[in-house]
Motif scaffolding. Sequence first.
Motif, PDB file in Angstrom:
ATOM      1  N   GLN A 198     -11.733  -7.282  -2.222  1.00  0.00           N
ATOM      2  CA  GLN A 198     -11.004  -6.588  -3.396  1.00  0.00           C
ATOM      3  C   GLN A 198     -10.562  -5.074  -3.411  1.00  0.00           C
ATOM      4  O   GLN A 198      -9.633  -4.862  -4.108  1.00  0.00           O
ATOM      5  N   VAL A 199     -11.361  -4.459  -2.708  1.00  0.00           N
ATOM      6  CA  VAL A 199     -10.988  -3.066  -2.577  1.00  0.00           C
ATOM      7  C   VAL A 199      -9.665  -3.056  -1.585  1.00  0.00           C
ATOM      8  O   VAL A 199      -8.923  -2.285  -2.114  1.00  0.00           O
ATOM      9  N   ALA A 200      -9.523  -3.729  -0.716  1.00  0.00           N
ATOM     10  CA  ALA A 200      -8.451  -3.763   0.124  1.00  0.00           C
ATOM     11  C   ALA A 200      -7.322  -4.322  -0.454  1.00  0.00           C
ATOM     12  O   ALA A 200      -6.289  -3.676  -0.383  1.00  0.00           O
ATOM     13  N   LYS A 201      -7.320  -5.340  -1.238  1.00  0.00           N
ATOM     14  CA  LYS A 201      -6.249  -6.046  -2.238  1.00  0.00           C
ATOM     15  C   LYS A 201      -5.910  -4.859  -3.393  1.00  0.00           C
ATOM     16  O   LYS A 201      -4.815  -4.694  -3.131  1.00  0.00           O
ATOM     17  N   ASN A 202      -6.702  -4.416  -3.786  1.00  0.00           N
ATOM     18  CA  ASN A 202      -6.600  -3.303  -5.108  1.00  0.00           C
ATOM     19  C   ASN A 202      -5.585  -2.094  -4.398  1.00  0.00           C
ATOM     20  O   ASN A 202      -4.589  -1.731  -4.618  1.00  0.00           O
ATOM     21  N   ASN A 203      -6.273  -1.688  -3.189  1.00  0.00           N
ATOM     22  CA  ASN A 203      -5.744  -0.397  -2.677  1.00  0.00           C
ATOM     23  C   ASN A 203      -4.373  -0.476  -1.670  1.00  0.00           C
ATOM     24  O   ASN A 203      -3.515   0.223  -1.957  1.00  0.00           O
ATOM     25  N   SER A 204      -4.109  -1.852  -1.495  1.00  0.00           N
ATOM     26  CA  SER A 204      -2.828  -2.106  -0.588  1.00  0.00           C
ATOM     27  C   SER A 204      -1.910  -2.138  -1.624  1.00  0.00           C
ATOM     28  O   SER A 204      -0.639  -1.749  -1.702  1.00  0.00           O
ATOM     29  N   LEU A 205      -1.969  -2.624  -2.978  1.00  0.00           N
ATOM     30  CA  LEU A 205      -1.229  -2.934  -3.948  1.00  0.00           C
ATOM     31  C   LEU A 205      -0.852  -1.483  -4.632  1.00  0.00           C
ATOM     32  O   LEU A 205       0.362  -1.286  -5.195  1.00  0.00           O
ATOM     33  N   VAL A 206      -1.980  -0.760  -4.696  1.00  0.00           N
ATOM     34  CA  VAL A 206      -1.805   0.802  -5.195  1.00  0.00           C
ATOM     35  C   VAL A 206      -0.841   1.620  -4.124  1.00  0.00           C
ATOM     36  O   VAL A 206       0.309   2.284  -4.532  1.00  0.00           O
ATOM     37  N   ALA A 207      -1.007   1.309  -2.771  1.00  0.00           N
ATOM     38  CA  ALA A 207      -0.051   2.094  -1.925  1.00  0.00           C
ATOM     39  C   ALA A 207       1.239   1.478  -2.166  1.00  0.00           C
ATOM     40  O   ALA A 207       2.128   2.467  -2.061  1.00  0.00           O
ATOM     41  N   ASN A 208       1.466   0.188  -2.293  1.00  0.00           N
ATOM     42  CA  ASN A 208       2.841  -0.396  -2.540  1.00  0.00           C
ATOM     43  C   ASN A 208       3.384   0.102  -3.847  1.00  0.00           C
ATOM     44  O   ASN A 208       4.479   0.499  -3.732  1.00  0.00           O
ATOM     45  N   LYS A 209       2.746   0.193  -5.028  1.00  0.00           N
ATOM     46  CA  LYS A 209       3.319   0.822  -6.178  1.00  0.00           C
ATOM     47  C   LYS A 209       3.746   2.053  -5.929  1.00  0.00           C
ATOM     48  O   LYS A 209       4.647   2.602  -6.729  1.00  0.00           O
ATOM     49  N   TYR A 210       3.068   2.973  -5.472  1.00  0.00           N
ATOM     50  CA  TYR A 210       3.154   4.392  -5.121  1.00  0.00           C
ATOM     51  C   TYR A 210       4.302   4.844  -4.332  1.00  0.00           C
ATOM     52  O   TYR A 210       4.961   5.743  -4.336  1.00  0.00           O
ATOM     53  N   HIS A 211       4.754   3.697  -3.209  1.00  0.00           N
ATOM     54  CA  HIS A 211       5.763   3.844  -2.346  1.00  0.00           C
ATOM     55  C   HIS A 211       6.362   2.720  -1.950  1.00  0.00           C
ATOM     56  O   HIS A 211       6.180   2.176  -1.075  1.00  0.00           O
ATOM     57  N   PRO A 212       6.845   2.014  -2.858  1.00  0.00           N
ATOM     58  CA  PRO A 212       7.572   0.709  -2.867  1.00  0.00           C
ATOM     59  C   PRO A 212       8.771   0.497  -1.819  1.00  0.00           C
ATOM     60  O   PRO A 212       8.721  -0.888  -1.348  1.00  0.00           O
ATOM     61  N   ASP A 213       9.290   1.647  -1.206  1.00  0.00           N
ATOM     62  CA  ASP A 213      10.251   1.316  -0.295  1.00  0.00           C
ATOM     63  C   ASP A 213       9.701   1.454   1.130  1.00  0.00           C
ATOM     64  O   ASP A 213      10.308   1.897   2.014  1.00  0.00           O
ATOM     65  N   ASN A 214       8.235   1.528   1.279  1.00  0.00           N
ATOM     66  CA  ASN A 214       7.900   1.451   2.651  1.00  0.00           C
ATOM     67  C   ASN A 214       7.359   0.201   3.350  1.00  0.00           C
ATOM     68  O   ASN A 214       6.543  -0.522   2.638  1.00  0.00           O
ATOM     69  N   ALA A 215       8.063  -0.203   4.101  1.00  0.00           N
ATOM     70  CA  ALA A 215       7.898  -1.632   4.849  1.00  0.00           C
ATOM     71  C   ALA A 215       6.411  -1.841   5.308  1.00  0.00           C
ATOM     72  O   ALA A 215       5.864  -2.679   5.525  1.00  0.00           O
ATOM     73  N   LEU A 216       6.115  -0.573   5.832  1.00  0.00           N
ATOM     74  CA  LEU A 216       4.465  -0.763   6.342  1.00  0.00           C
ATOM     75  C   LEU A 216       3.640  -1.118   5.227  1.00  0.00           C
ATOM     76  O   LEU A 216       2.657  -1.925   5.612  1.00  0.00           O
ATOM     77  N   TYR A 217       3.781  -0.536   4.065  1.00  0.00           N
ATOM     78  CA  TYR A 217       3.046  -0.849   2.880  1.00  0.00           C
ATOM     79  C   TYR A 217       3.170  -2.231   2.642  1.00  0.00           C
ATOM     80  O   TYR A 217       2.052  -2.809   2.096  1.00  0.00           O
ATOM     81  N   LEU A 218       4.093  -2.754   2.653  1.00  0.00           N
ATOM     82  CA  LEU A 218       4.644  -4.111   2.427  1.00  0.00           C
ATOM     83  C   LEU A 218       3.680  -4.974   3.326  1.00  0.00           C
ATOM     84  O   LEU A 218       3.307  -5.988   2.957  1.00  0.00           O
ATOM     85  N   ASP A 219       3.865  -4.785   4.546  1.00  0.00           N
ATOM     86  CA  ASP A 219       3.415  -5.565   5.617  1.00  0.00           C
ATOM     87  C   ASP A 219       1.712  -5.495   5.370  1.00  0.00           C
ATOM     88  O   ASP A 219       1.042  -6.495   5.538  1.00  0.00           O
ATOM     89  N   LEU A 220       1.162  -4.388   4.808  1.00  0.00           N
ATOM     90  CA  LEU A 220      -0.195  -4.232   4.468  1.00  0.00           C
ATOM     91  C   LEU A 220      -0.566  -5.318   3.403  1.00  0.00           C
ATOM     92  O   LEU A 220      -1.839  -5.928   3.638  1.00  0.00           O
ATOM     93  N   VAL A 221      -0.093  -5.424   2.387  1.00  0.00           N
ATOM     94  CA  VAL A 221      -0.175  -6.019   1.207  1.00  0.00           C
ATOM     95  C   VAL A 221      -0.256  -7.746   1.869  1.00  0.00           C
ATOM     96  O   VAL A 221      -1.144  -8.417   1.475  1.00  0.00           O
ATOM     97  N   ALA A 222       0.666  -7.884   2.719  1.00  0.00           N
ATOM     98  CA  ALA A 222       0.825  -9.284   3.263  1.00  0.00           C
ATOM     99  C   ALA A 222      -0.511  -9.558   4.291  1.00  0.00           C
ATOM    100  O   ALA A 222      -0.897 -10.483   4.273  1.00  0.00           O
ATOM    101  N   GLN A 223      -0.839  -8.593   5.155  1.00  0.00           N
ATOM    102  CA  GLN A 223      -1.925  -8.677   5.826  1.00  0.00           C
ATOM    103  C   GLN A 223      -3.231  -9.183   4.979  1.00  0.00           C
ATOM    104  O   GLN A 223      -4.268  -9.821   5.438  1.00  0.00           O
ATOM    105  N   VAL A 224      -3.386  -8.262   3.795  1.00  0.00           N
ATOM    106  CA  VAL A 224      -4.654  -8.583   2.842  1.00  0.00           C
ATOM    107  C   VAL A 224      -4.547  -9.739   2.523  1.00  0.00           C
ATOM    108  O   VAL A 224      -5.654 -10.597   2.360  1.00  0.00           O
ATOM    109  N   ASP A 225      -3.362 -10.280   2.142  1.00  0.00           N
ATOM    110  CA  ASP A 225      -3.219 -11.667   1.621  1.00  0.00           C
ATOM    111  C   ASP A 225      -3.695 -12.757   2.487  1.00  0.00           C
ATOM    112  O   ASP A 225      -4.392 -13.904   2.353  1.00  0.00           O
ATOM    113  N   GLU A 226      -3.116 -12.439   3.675  1.00  0.00           N
ATOM    114  CA  GLU A 226      -3.432 -13.492   4.993  1.00  0.00           C
ATOM    115  C   GLU A 226      -5.115 -13.512   4.967  1.00  0.00           C
ATOM    116  O   GLU A 226      -5.821 -14.728   5.273  1.00  0.00           O
TER     117      GLU A 226
END
Length: 187
Positions: free
Chosen positions: A54-82
Amino acid sequence: RYHYLIASLLVIISVCGISTAYDYGVASVNFYNVKNIIEKWHDDPLDSDLKDYQVAKNNSLVANKYHPDNALYLDLVAQVDEWGVIFEFENRTEGLNSAKEYYLQATQLRPLWPVTWASLAKVKWRLQEFDNGMLFYLAQANKLGPKKPEVNLLFADLGLALYKNSHPMLLKIRPMFYERLAQGLIN
């Protein structure tokens, strides 16, 4: 008059700069927090608990929210989902489809990242979607990452699993599979 205009312009630019720096800083801190959790999962996949997830999921979404145009952060959310699917904290189909969407968004921003294409192929594999989409993702990973260990590993794992199950998809990826196996033996 011009002094006030210049001073106002400098204040506006400074506020925008500080705001952007704050957003990127928040995103970065959250990214590294999640990255550390994912590294722990890679080291010991049996060491998982719902709280860490839950911490990883929340933090990955926060990272993506604050920098939505960063492909690495999008990758991170996907990894957490997996990982959520692997740990059975998420519904398999929903979690993998969410991961696929985040990976696809990442490819829009960084189309030359071979590991993201390989990750997409792995998600298709997990969804048992052996189709033209999977072939495209594999071809992209193969073309863009000729020496990437993650791509070699995907081809080896997938090819061997397809071989073991006599799956017809092996015929379509056989040249790439053999090439990757040979590279793995050489390196």
